[in-house]
Design an enzyme around this catalytic site. Structure first.
Site, PDB file in Angstrom:
ATOM      1  N   ASP A 129       0.852  -1.204   0.000  1.00 22.69           N
ATOM      2  CA  ASP A 129       0.000   0.000   0.000  1.00 22.69           C
ATOM      3  C   ASP A 129       0.882   1.247   0.000  1.00 22.69           C
ATOM      4  O   ASP A 129       0.943   1.978   0.988  1.00 22.69           O
ATOM      5  CB  ASP A 129      -0.925  -0.031   1.232  1.00 22.69           C
ATOM      6  CG  ASP A 129      -1.908   1.125   1.237  1.00 22.69           C
ATOM      7  OD1 ASP A 129      -2.167   1.687   0.162  1.00 22.69           O
ATOM      8  OD2 ASP A 129      -2.419   1.467   2.321  1.00 22.69           O
ATOM      9  N   CYS A 158      -2.748   4.620  -4.867  1.00 20.86           N
ATOM     10  CA  CYS A 158      -3.642   5.736  -4.537  1.00 20.86           C
ATOM     11  C   CYS A 158      -3.304   6.943  -5.413  1.00 20.86           C
ATOM     12  O   CYS A 158      -3.644   8.069  -5.084  1.00 20.86           O
ATOM     13  CB  CYS A 158      -3.553   6.084  -3.054  1.00 20.86           C
ATOM     14  SG  CYS A 158      -1.914   6.570  -2.525  1.00 20.86           S
TER      15      CYS A 158
HETATM   16  N1  SAH Z   1      -1.439   0.798   4.683  1.00 14.25           N
HETATM   17  C1  SAH Z   1      -1.458   1.928   5.602  1.00 14.25           C
HETATM   18  C2  SAH Z   1      -1.293   3.260   4.880  1.00 14.25           C
HETATM   19  C3  SAH Z   1      -0.021   3.395   4.072  1.00 14.25           C
HETATM   20  S1  SAH Z   1       0.416   5.055   3.696  1.00 14.25           S
HETATM   21  C4  SAH Z   1      -2.721   1.860   6.432  1.00 14.25           C
HETATM   22  O1  SAH Z   1      -3.536   0.959   6.236  1.00 14.25           O
HETATM   23  O2  SAH Z   1      -2.902   2.720   7.316  1.00 14.25           O
HETATM   24  C5  SAH Z   1       2.009   4.867   3.014  1.00 14.25           C
HETATM   25  C6  SAH Z   1       3.114   4.613   4.022  1.00 14.25           C
HETATM   26  O3  SAH Z   1       4.301   4.392   3.275  1.00 14.25           O
HETATM   27  C7  SAH Z   1       3.452   5.736   4.985  1.00 14.25           C
HETATM   28  O4  SAH Z   1       3.319   5.272   6.309  1.00 14.25           O
HETATM   29  C8  SAH Z   1       4.924   6.099   4.707  1.00 14.25           C
HETATM   30  O5  SAH Z   1       5.648   6.357   5.884  1.00 14.25           O
HETATM   31  C9  SAH Z   1       5.421   4.850   4.039  1.00 14.25           C
HETATM   32  N2  SAH Z   1       6.541   4.972   3.093  1.00 14.25           N
HETATM   33  C10 SAH Z   1       6.719   5.890   2.114  1.00 14.25           C
HETATM   34  N3  SAH Z   1       7.798   5.600   1.379  1.00 14.25           N
HETATM   35  C11 SAH Z   1       8.332   4.461   1.897  1.00 14.25           C
HETATM   36  C12 SAH Z   1       9.456   3.642   1.554  1.00 14.25           C
HETATM   37  N4  SAH Z   1      10.224   3.954   0.512  1.00 14.25           N
HETATM   38  N5  SAH Z   1       9.690   2.560   2.308  1.00 14.25           N
HETATM   39  C13 SAH Z   1       8.914   2.251   3.367  1.00 14.25           C
HETATM   40  N6  SAH Z   1       7.819   2.966   3.700  1.00 14.25           N
HETATM   41  C14 SAH Z   1       7.542   4.066   2.991  1.00 14.25           C
END
Ligand code: SAH
Length: 395
Positions: free
Chosen positions: A297, A337
């Site tokens: 996600d 998204c």
């Molecule tokens: N699945 C979650 C929402 C995900 S939002 C839920 O159900 O609440 C996307 C997330 O990706 C964020 O928490 C952000 O910190 C993380 N993120 C962004 N880039 C990233 C990367 N390169 N590696 C790991 N996490 C990352």
């Protein structure tokens, strides 16, 4: 009264009740930021009442297509009342709900989430900025609540020429809030959390994930881009024995760990890893690890259609790696998204990833945002979250 006159032929989208007026459509007229303008066709026909935004490519956003409607406090009361009435009819197994979803609720640029007894809102357009105090008062009146936190610190404010704003707009109190989702206990912080604090749009997909984990007997679950571990709690609730949450935000992971304890799951069943997902997936492949279920996600890789190509490569890459890490018969939940990547394109990207990984799978279900993030017929841009639940072939 300010009048905006469109160039000939540019009235079509407004006639279809699409609420945006782009800079290039306007023949003449202007106004101050947030002013209500009358938008008319080249021949003077009324099209909409709109909020003017001099700094934005989206130069005006329609409030109403009804010439008799006045844009005043009562207008906002009516729109908020309509949005709340819709939510009251929806099946929502949570005390955390998206009450106002911008354009889809006839309030362009306004996002309002309810977390228990607290509202958390983003005012993302010149029009909502102008009417902020009125909107805040109407929201409290309509919900009977006393606390509204403002999270207008999103990057899109800059595109509207607006500075970031963050803090209590009405009432005050602790910014950490407890909510219940499908009977699970979760917490969030309206000040430090992402967006308004939590990702409500995945609510129903988390419930379905819990059901699938149980049904297919998934023991080892990898939750990539876990944020505060919503899908991890779902996996544990579904009976998973080893759940790994990967995210690059340490505070989010600390909260994910806390959620495991809060819901009475043994700490040993969950691990949090502060790392980059792409690198982690590659390392796990080198180490020969496999998982029975994987959630992908990621954040928005394509903020607009212009970024779609680079984003497509990034989506394909992580999906290819995830397919390789899935055990035979394993379950993949994969999402985008990005508004700039449509459902059809996303499906193609995932298909390409499967081919590169040398695996086929069956689409168990197409996934979308929970219904309190409504999609409307007139505003296809509102359809931003799309996902696929895929079962990898058994052999
Ligand atoms: N699945 C979650 C929402 C995900 S939002 C839920 O159900 O609440 C996307 C997330 O990706 C964020 O928490 C952000 O910190 C993380 N993120 C962004 N880039 C990233 C990367 N390169 N590696 C790991 N996490 C990352």
């Amino acid at each position: 009264m300010n009048v905006i006159t469109l160039r000939e032929g540019k009235e079509r989208s407004l006639l279809r009740q699409h609420p945006w007026v782009f800079q290039g459509s306007i023949a003449r007229g202007n106004a101050e930021a947030g002013d209500t303008v009358r938008v008319q066709a080249h021949d003077g026909r009324f099209l909409a009442w709109a909020a003017y935004s001099p700094a934005s490519m989206i130069r005006a956003r329609a409030w109403s297509f009804d010439e008799a409607e006045r844009i005043d406090a009562d207008f906002f009361a009516r729109r908020i009342g309509r949005a709340l009435a819709l939510r009251a009819r929806l099946p929502l197994s949570s005390d955390a709900v998206r009450l106002i979803h911008g354009e889809a609720d006839g309030l362009p640029g306004l996002i309002v989430d309810r977390y228990g007894d607290t509202l958390s809102a983003q005012f993302l357009s010149a029009g909502t900025e102008r009417w902020k105090a009125v909107i805040a008062d109407q929201l409290l009146a309509a919900t009977g609540l006393a606390r509204l936190y403002e999270r207008s610190d999103s990057g899109v404010r800059a595109l509207e020429g607006l500075p970031a704003a963050r803090g209590w707009l009405r009432g005050q109190g602790p910014t950490e809030i407890a909510i219940r989702e499908h009977g699970w206990q979760l917490t969030l912080d309206v000040d430090e959390g992402h967006k308004t604090g939590y990702y409500l749009d995945q609510r129903d997909n988390r419930r379905r994930f819990a059901e699938w984990v149980r049904h297919f007997g998934c023991r080892r679950v990898l939750n990539c881009y876990s944020y505060t571990g919503g899908f991890s709690v779902a996996a544990l609730a579904g009976g998973a024995q080893e759940v790994l949450s990967v995210d690059s935000s340490a505070p989010a992971l600390a909260r994910a760990q806390a959620h495991v304890a809060l819901n009475g799951f043994e700490a040993a069943r969950h691990q949090a890893l502060d790392a980059d997902v792409n690198e982690t997936l590659r390392r796990f492949i080198r180490e020969g690890r496999t998982f029975d279920a994987i959630v992908l996600d990621p954040p928005k890789f394509a903020p607009s259609a212009a970024h779609a190509e680079r984003a497509a490569r990034a989506y394909k890459d992580i999906n290819r790696l995830a397919f390789k890490l899935l055990a035979p018969g394993g379950l993949l939940l994969t999402f985008s998204c990005s508004g700039g990547i449509g459902a059809e394109l996303f499906h193609k990207i995932v298909a390409g990833a499967g081919i590169d990984a040398g695996v086929d799978g069956m689409i168990l279900s197409r996934l979308e945002a929970a219904p309190d993030h409504p999609m409307t017929i007139c505003f296809p841009e509102g359809e931003y979250l799309k996902g696929l639940a895929i079962l990898k072939q058994s052999a």
